[in-house]
Design an enzyme around this catalytic site. Structure first.
Site, PDB file in Angstrom:
ATOM      1  N   HIS A  93      21.318  49.360  40.956  1.00  0.00           N
ATOM      2  CA  HIS A  93      22.638  49.976  41.234  1.00  0.00           C
ATOM      3  C   HIS A  93      22.285  51.246  41.460  1.00  0.00           C
ATOM      4  CE1 HIS A  93      26.482  51.590  40.473  1.00  0.00           C
ATOM      5  NE2 HIS A  93      27.138  50.253  40.840  1.00  0.00           N
ATOM      6  N   GLU A 162      26.745  49.093  48.522  1.00  0.00           N
ATOM      7  CA  GLU A 162      27.713  50.046  48.023  1.00  0.00           C
ATOM      8  C   GLU A 162      27.137  51.457  48.315  1.00  0.00           C
ATOM      9  OE1 GLU A 162      29.256  48.598  43.996  1.00  0.00           O
ATOM     10  OE2 GLU A 162      27.416  49.073  43.696  1.00  0.00           O
TER      11      GLU A 162
HETATM   12  P1  PGA Z   1      33.903  51.414  41.803  1.00  0.00           P
HETATM   13  O1  PGA Z   1      32.456  51.183  41.570  1.00  0.00           O
HETATM   14  O2  PGA Z   1      34.618  50.224  42.107  1.00  0.00           O
HETATM   15  O3  PGA Z   1      34.404  52.125  40.403  1.00  0.00           O
HETATM   16  O4  PGA Z   1      33.566  52.551  42.787  1.00  0.00           O
HETATM   17  C1  PGA Z   1      31.589  49.949  42.087  1.00  0.00           C
HETATM   18  C2  PGA Z   1      30.333  49.876  41.739  1.00  0.00           C
HETATM   19  O5  PGA Z   1      29.761  50.694  41.304  1.00  0.00           O
HETATM   20  O6  PGA Z   1      29.836  48.876  41.542  1.00  0.00           O
END
Ligand code: PGA
Length: 242
Positions: A93, A162
């Protein structure tokens, strides 16, 4: 379709248990058309795992350390997480890369450790705002995916795209437009193969979720902040149900 909820460090022990018991009583969740996975903090993990037994929801970990062994103060290894009932684990992540300084090599080790322990790793990848501005998005994604190049065909894992700049709190909180998401998802699918589920994450909420989930190259969403309150999480699942 997958809806994975990354609670990060947003909720304390009691708040996590209250939210999970609300989800279990929710008709919207009962009718969920998607596979729902919850990724609570390590502290609340076992309570959530117990609460979800016998339900249609799954539980995953937010992190594992890269190697086996007991002399690793403060860490949890893949075996321990699997033994505690996890099905999935997030690896790589962007918040761990940024805050804890995790490198691509460490992420690759965590990924392999998860597979070896029978967990399904969710490999999180994404470009920063600077990389986006410099036109380096594809190169960055390709580098973060290097770890999957040597995998056997039948390895079971998932990828979460992401864009770092689109994550609430750690990025700008601006969501990525669906055209960019679609084209990056196709780029990732071309590398990993159609059989690997690829989730989208970054400021996903009840208003924009369908714009992502309606794209054929998006197999689900990884949701942070919008999953941490009953109202916003229910609205998101209800939008996908329709
Ligand atoms: P968010 O986070 O939906 O708060 O932007 C997503 C993530 O980091 O998995």
């Amino acid at each position: 379709m997958y809806i994975f909820a990354n609670f990060k460090a947003y909720l304390d022990f009691a708040e996590t248990n209250i939210l999970v018991s609300q989800l279990l009583q929710s008709e919207v969740f009962e009718r969920a058309s998607a596979t729902v996975g919850l990724f609570p903090s390590a502290l609340a993990f076992s309570e959530v795992e117990k609460a979800l037994r016998g339900t249609d929801m799954y539980v995953g970990g937010q992190h594992i350390m890269a190697f086996e062994g007991g002399a690793a103060t403060g860490e949890v290894n893949a075996e321990q997480l699997g033994d505690a009932g996890a099905k999935y684990v997030l690896v790589g992540h962007s918040e761990r890369r940024r805050i804890m300084g995790e490198t691509d090599d460490q992420v690759a080790e965590q990924f392999q450790a998860a597979l070896a322990a029978g967990l399904i790793p969710v490999l999180c990848i994404g470009e920063t705002a600077d990389e986006l501005a410099a036109g380096q998005t594809k190169d960055r994604l390709r580098a973060q995916l290097a770890t999957v190049d040597t995998l056997p065909e039948d390895a079971t894992y998932m990828v979460a795209y992401e864009p770092v700049w689109a994550i609430t709190g750690s990025g700008s909180g601006k969501s990525c437009n669906r055209e960019q998401a679609a084209s990056m998802h196709q780029y990732i699918k071309d590398i990993v193969g159609e059989h690997v589920p690829v989730l989208y994450g970054g400021s996903v909420n009840s208003k924009n979720v369908v714009s992502y989930t309606s794209l054929p190259s998006i197999d689900g969403v990884l949701v942070g902040s919008a999953s941490t309150k009953l109202e916003s999480f229910e609205a998101l699942v209800a939008a996908v149900n329709q």
